[in-house]
Write a protein that holds these residues in place. Structure first.
Motif, PDB file in Angstrom:
ATOM      1  N   MET A 175       0.859  -1.193   0.000  1.00 18.56           N
ATOM      2  CA  MET A 175       0.000   0.000   0.000  1.00 18.56           C
ATOM      3  C   MET A 175       0.892   1.239   0.000  1.00 18.56           C
ATOM      4  SD  MET A 175      -2.650   1.293   2.930  1.00 18.56           S
ATOM      5  CE  MET A 175      -3.474  -0.294   2.972  1.00 18.56           C
ATOM      6  N   ALA A 176       0.680   2.107  -0.949  1.00 20.31           N
ATOM      7  CA  ALA A 176       1.474   3.333  -1.019  1.00 20.31           C
ATOM      8  C   ALA A 176       0.748   4.463  -0.306  1.00 20.31           C
ATOM      9  CB  ALA A 176       1.729   3.704  -2.470  1.00 20.31           C
ATOM     10  N   ASN A 177       1.501   5.442   0.126  1.00 15.42           N
ATOM     11  CA  ASN A 177       0.952   6.642   0.756  1.00 15.42           C
ATOM     12  C   ASN A 177      -0.038   6.302   1.861  1.00 15.42           C
ATOM     13  OD1 ASN A 177       0.608   9.372   1.213  1.00 15.42           O
ATOM     14  ND2 ASN A 177      -1.009   9.569  -0.307  1.00 15.42           N
ATOM     15  N   ARG A 178       0.442   5.575   2.845  1.00 17.78           N
ATOM     16  CA  ARG A 178      -0.387   5.290   4.015  1.00 17.78           C
ATOM     17  C   ARG A 178      -0.552   6.546   4.866  1.00 17.78           C
ATOM     18  NH1 ARG A 178       3.239   0.613   4.257  1.00 17.78           N
ATOM     19  NH2 ARG A 178       2.094  -1.323   3.892  1.00 17.78           N
ATOM     20  N   GLU A 179      -1.619   6.585   5.622  1.00 13.43           N
ATOM     21  CA  GLU A 179      -1.801   7.591   6.669  1.00 13.43           C
ATOM     22  C   GLU A 179      -1.329   6.943   7.975  1.00 13.43           C
ATOM     23  OE1 GLU A 179      -3.291  10.739   6.714  1.00 13.43           O
ATOM     24  OE2 GLU A 179      -3.777  10.862   4.577  1.00 13.43           O
TER      25      GLU A 179
ATOM     26  N   ALA B 248       8.172   9.226   6.156  1.00 15.79           N
ATOM     27  CA  ALA B 248       7.803  10.369   5.310  1.00 15.79           C
ATOM     28  C   ALA B 248       8.626  10.379   4.026  1.00 15.79           C
ATOM     29  CB  ALA B 248       7.990  11.675   6.080  1.00 15.79           C
ATOM     30  N   LYS B 249       9.885   9.965   4.127  1.00 18.46           N
ATOM     31  CA  LYS B 249      10.744   9.911   2.941  1.00 18.46           C
ATOM     32  C   LYS B 249      10.270   8.873   1.938  1.00 18.46           C
ATOM     33  CE  LYS B 249      15.079  11.742   4.822  1.00 18.46           C
ATOM     34  NZ  LYS B 249      15.469  12.579   3.667  1.00 18.46           N
ATOM     35  N   HIS B 250       9.482   7.898   2.407  1.00 18.94           N
ATOM     36  CA  HIS B 250       8.928   6.883   1.509  1.00 18.94           C
ATOM     37  C   HIS B 250       7.553   7.281   0.977  1.00 18.94           C
ATOM     38  CE1 HIS B 250      11.882   3.641   1.659  1.00 18.94           C
ATOM     39  NE2 HIS B 250      12.093   3.953   2.923  1.00 18.94           N
ATOM     40  N   GLY B 251       7.106   8.483   1.300  1.00 17.22           N
ATOM     41  CA  GLY B 251       5.867   8.990   0.723  1.00 17.22           C
ATOM     42  C   GLY B 251       4.630   8.856   1.571  1.00 17.22           C
TER      43      GLY B 251
ATOM     44  N   LEU C  79      20.568   7.296  11.182  1.00  9.43           N
ATOM     45  CA  LEU C  79      20.488   8.758  11.182  1.00  9.43           C
ATOM     46  C   LEU C  79      21.059   9.333   9.885  1.00  9.43           C
ATOM     47  CD1 LEU C  79      21.479   9.351  14.909  1.00  9.43           C
ATOM     48  CD2 LEU C  79      19.229   9.756  13.888  1.00  9.43           C
ATOM     49  N   GLU C  80      22.060   8.682   9.326  1.00  9.28           N
ATOM     50  CA  GLU C  80      22.567   9.090   8.011  1.00  9.28           C
ATOM     51  C   GLU C  80      21.521   8.835   6.937  1.00  9.28           C
ATOM     52  OE1 GLU C  80      27.402   8.405   8.394  1.00  9.28           O
ATOM     53  OE2 GLU C  80      26.125   6.693   7.896  1.00  9.28           O
ATOM     54  N   GLN C  81      20.851   7.702   7.029  1.00 12.76           N
ATOM     55  CA  GLN C  81      19.788   7.361   6.081  1.00 12.76           C
ATOM     56  C   GLN C  81      18.666   8.388   6.141  1.00 12.76           C
ATOM     57  OE1 GLN C  81      18.559   3.228   6.423  1.00 12.76           O
ATOM     58  NE2 GLN C  81      16.575   3.672   5.511  1.00 12.76           N
ATOM     59  N   ALA C  82      18.397   8.888   7.340  1.00 11.88           N
ATOM     60  CA  ALA C  82      17.370   9.922   7.512  1.00 11.88           C
ATOM     61  C   ALA C  82      17.862  11.291   7.058  1.00 11.88           C
ATOM     62  CB  ALA C  82      16.925   9.985   8.966  1.00 11.88           C
ATOM     63  N   GLY C  83      19.172  11.412   6.816  1.00 12.07           N
ATOM     64  CA  GLY C  83      19.741  12.665   6.321  1.00 12.07           C
ATOM     65  C   GLY C  83      20.018  13.700   7.381  1.00 12.07           C
ATOM     66  N   VAL C  84      20.191  13.268   8.651  1.00 13.70           N
ATOM     67  CA  VAL C  84      20.355  14.252   9.729  1.00 13.70           C
ATOM     68  C   VAL C  84      21.692  14.149  10.457  1.00 13.70           C
ATOM     69  CG1 VAL C  84      17.858  14.374  10.104  1.00 13.70           C
ATOM     70  CG2 VAL C  84      19.237  12.795  11.483  1.00 13.70           C
TER      71      VAL C  84
ATOM     72  N   CYS D 264      13.616  -2.231  11.616  1.00  8.07           N
ATOM     73  CA  CYS D 264      12.849  -3.425  11.265  1.00  8.07           C
ATOM     74  C   CYS D 264      11.455  -3.063  10.766  1.00  8.07           C
ATOM     75  CB  CYS D 264      12.762  -4.349  12.477  1.00  8.07           C
ATOM     76  SG  CYS D 264      11.738  -5.815  12.233  1.00  8.07           S
ATOM     77  N   LEU D 265      10.754  -2.203  11.496  1.00 11.96           N
ATOM     78  CA  LEU D 265       9.378  -1.853  11.142  1.00 11.96           C
ATOM     79  C   LEU D 265       9.317  -1.090   9.829  1.00 11.96           C
ATOM     80  CD1 LEU D 265       6.415  -1.926  11.919  1.00 11.96           C
ATOM     81  CD2 LEU D 265       6.778   0.147  13.280  1.00 11.96           C
ATOM     82  N   VAL D 266      10.207  -0.126   9.632  1.00  9.29           N
ATOM     83  CA  VAL D 266      10.214   0.653   8.388  1.00  9.29           C
ATOM     84  C   VAL D 266      10.510  -0.249   7.196  1.00  9.29           C
ATOM     85  CG1 VAL D 266      11.414   2.473   7.113  1.00  9.29           C
ATOM     86  CG2 VAL D 266      10.755   2.849   9.496  1.00  9.29           C
ATOM     87  N   GLU D 267      11.467  -1.168   7.351  1.00  8.55           N
ATOM     88  CA  GLU D 267      11.778  -2.085   6.247  1.00  8.55           C
ATOM     89  C   GLU D 267      10.584  -2.960   5.900  1.00  8.55           C
ATOM     90  OE1 GLU D 267      15.277  -4.209   7.389  1.00  8.55           O
ATOM     91  OE2 GLU D 267      16.637  -2.561   6.846  1.00  8.55           O
ATOM     92  N   LEU D 268       9.875  -3.470   6.909  1.00 11.41           N
ATOM     93  CA  LEU D 268       8.696  -4.297   6.646  1.00 11.41           C
ATOM     94  C   LEU D 268       7.594  -3.491   5.967  1.00 11.41           C
ATOM     95  CD1 LEU D 268       8.544  -6.359   9.968  1.00 11.41           C
ATOM     96  CD2 LEU D 268       8.936  -7.282   7.672  1.00 11.41           C
TER      97      LEU D 268
END
Length: 403
Positions: A1-5, A23-26, A61-66, A325-329
């Protein structure tokens, strides 16, 4: 599912990192934080709440760009870690042994939260609900999704989560992440059971400035009354960590800075420099672990799911592993229902977190035992571990989150 709330309750380090990566994944994020998020300024005194970030946490944190947004004068890399019991050989870990530049970094929690929030504020798909809290949570099966077979008895049916805030605003979403800490209001609202006990010990954090340059080694000395530790901070700043009985910590907190310095000189492990005390604060040690990490489309992340003895500084790193883990899933298994994704998350993270908690509990209890046989075994173990070569290096790599 794309663009989840997605609703995230709790805007600390774990919640803010989760929000930014998703948010970076849309996805569209709704970030709820009940406490004011105060942006620190450079030059302010160091905060008492600091964390040791592993290589894996740095990578996230690097992946998040911060990561590069963290001011260099608030960030301390350390290359060595030493631990011992009085009279025993030191168990020393060095980044040189595994060909790494450092073992990790120590930084203030508030600066990590600040750089995450600064990036989040730049995103149009993140909505903020600040200085308010959740007063009600409901879930119901989504009957509006025409592409989904709806079965109220099917645990994998897509559910809609609705939260009501203190100001009576309502937010609807596909998923809710509870990142609201060890006393999670979301976990209590859902009545998710936890195992919990008090270690019957408190911890005192003491911020000091030293008369020498920035240190590069963090250490712990184990005593029957509890460990004492030294954490280097950026510049000539450092943090002392003193575990003891609640009565002793209460007494130490009642001292003024000069009195506390004299007590440190008399009772704390020897420090090889002069120093001045600037701030102190104590807290009790409590162990919690949720028996279930999710209910429907609501999931516990970080301290909301588990708190650990801070002995090894793994609390924030375990929370960041939950996030990864959760973001990857969520991003790689978008064809699955939310409950199925959360089930996989629980199957991956709960055993890993329990293993780390149990290991720290055993280590903590053994370190405090005054049984003569256990003390002999304990001292012998440190000596054997120091000579274990590749085994010691593998333990170090695991703690750093690298292969």
């Amino acid at each position: 599912m794309a663009n989840r709330e997605i609703i995230i309750v709790g805007g600390g380090m774990v919640g803010a990192l989760s929000a930014l990566l998703l948010a970076k994944h849309g996805d569209t994020l709704h970030l709820i934080e009940k406490s004011p998020v105060l942006m620190p300024e450079q030059g302010e005194p160091f905060d008492l709440r600091v964390s040791a970030f592993s290589a894996q946490s740095k990578h996230l944190l690097e992946q998040a760009g911060v990561w590069d947004d963290i001011p260099l004068d608030r960030l301390c890399a350390y290359q060595g870690l030493e631990t011992w019991e009085k009279g025993s050989q030191k168990l020393a870990f060095s980044s040189d042994d595994i060909g790494a530049e450092q073992l990790g970094y120590i930084a203030e929690n508030r600066w990590i939260q600040t750089v995450l929030w600064q990036r989040l504020k730049q995103l149009a798909n993140v909505h903020f609900y600040e200085q308010t809290e959740v007063v009600n949570i409901t879930q119901h099966v989504d009957t509006e999704n025409k592409n989904q077979h709806v079965d109220a008895e099917n645990k994998n049916s897509q559910r809609i989560v609705t939260v009501t805030l203190a100001d009576q605003q309502t937010i609807r979403a596909d998923l809710l992440l509870a990142c609201d800490g060890g006393n999670s209001g979301v976990r209590k609202h859902l009545q998710l059971p936890v195992t919990s006990w008090d270690y019957r010990q408190h911890c005192l954090l003491i911020n000091i400035t030293t008369d020498c340059a920035q240190q590069s080694v963090t250490w712990q000395e184990f005593r029957e009354t509890g460990p004492c530790a030294f954490l280097p901070l950026a510049g000539n700043n450092a943090s002392l960590v003193w575990y003891h009985s609640p009565q002793k910590i209460k007494l130490l907190q009642s001292l003024n800075n000069q009195q506390l310095k004299q007590t440190i000189l008399a009772e704390f492990p020897k420090l090889e420099f002069d120093f001045e005390v600037h701030n102190k604060g104590g807290f009790p040690l409590t162990r919690r672990h949720a028996k279930k990490y999710y209910q429907g489309s609501v999931v516990l992340v970080g301290d909301a799911a588990h708190t650990i003895n801070p002995l090894a500084g793994q609390g924030v790193n375990l929370g960041f592993k939950d996030v990864q883990c959760l973001v990857e899933l969520l991003t790689q298994c978008s064809d699955l229902s939310i409950p199925e994704i959360l089930k996989r998350y629980q199957c991956q993270r709960r055993p890993a977190n329990l293993l780390m908690q149990t290991g720290m509990d055993v280590f903590y209890k053994v370190s405090k035992s005054d049984d003569p046989l256990i003390r002999i075994i304990r001292k012998s173990f440190l000596g054997v571990a120091q000579q274990s070569g590749q085994i010691k290096n593998r333990v170090m790599r695991y703690a750093m989150g690298i292969n």
